[in-house]
Design an enzyme around this catalytic site. Structure first.
Site, short mmCIF file in Angstrom:
data_model
loop_
_atom_site.label_atom_id
_atom_site.label_comp_id
_atom_site.label_asym_id
_atom_site.label_seq_id
_atom_site.Cartn_x
_atom_site.Cartn_y
_atom_site.Cartn_z
N CYS A 33 0.80 -1.23 0.00
CA CYS A 33 0.00 0.00 0.00
C CYS A 33 0.83 1.27 0.00
CB CYS A 33 -0.90 0.01 1.23
SG CYS A 33 0.08 -0.09 2.73
N CYS A 102 -1.10 -5.25 6.91
CA CYS A 102 -0.72 -4.08 7.70
C CYS A 102 0.10 -4.46 8.91
CB CYS A 102 -1.96 -3.33 8.16
SG CYS A 102 -3.13 -3.00 6.83
FE1 FES Z 1 -1.08 0.18 4.41
FE2 FES Z 1 -2.56 -0.81 6.27
S1 FES Z 1 -3.23 -0.15 4.33
S2 FES Z 1 -0.43 -0.60 6.28
#
Ligand code: FES
Length: 123
Positions: A33, A102
């Site tokens: 992400c 995450c």
């Molecule tokens: Fe990136 Fe959770 S969406 S660490």
């Protein structure tokens, strides 16, 4: 979708900030992400005397950072190196499936800070 423990660490994160003159700094990015996490540690007698973090990421990443910082404090460097992403997610009472990635950053950033400290010592 988050349990109470995760929400607590997200809304009231422990050990947020930066340590000026830290003994070790570890920065990692999540390839999934693009979120970023930096850990700062102070080391005394081979133990983690203080730990702080800065996280630019989602709620789960912040909760994970907070939990890792609590788990690491007071541990020896070797013990802290053994904290795994799974341990952290477990201590948080689990994360939603689509948020498991995450949990990857927390222990990694801590380990990077310890490695950074150890490398400095070799000089
Ligand atoms: Fe990136 Fe959770 S969406 S660490």
């Amino acid at each position: 979708m988050y349990n109470e423990k995760v929400l607590d660490h997200f809304t009231n994160p422990r050990n947020v900030g930066e340590i000026k003159g830290a003994d070790g700094v570890g920065e990692v990015g999540n390839p999934v992400c693009g979120d970023m996490m930096t850990f700062y540690i102070k080391v005394k007698d081979n133990k983690i005397d203080d730990v702080k973090f800065k996280t630019f990421g989602c709620g789960a990443a912040i909760a994970v950072s907070s939990m890792v910082s609590e788990m690491a404090k007071g541990k020896t460097l070797d013990e802290a190196m053994k904290i795994t992403n799974k341990d952290v997610a477990k201590r948080l009472g689990g994360l939603p499936d689509n948020k498991m990635h995450c949990s990857n950053l927390g222990a990694e950033a801590l380990h990077a800070a310890i490695e950074n400290f150890r490398k400095k010592g070799e000089k």
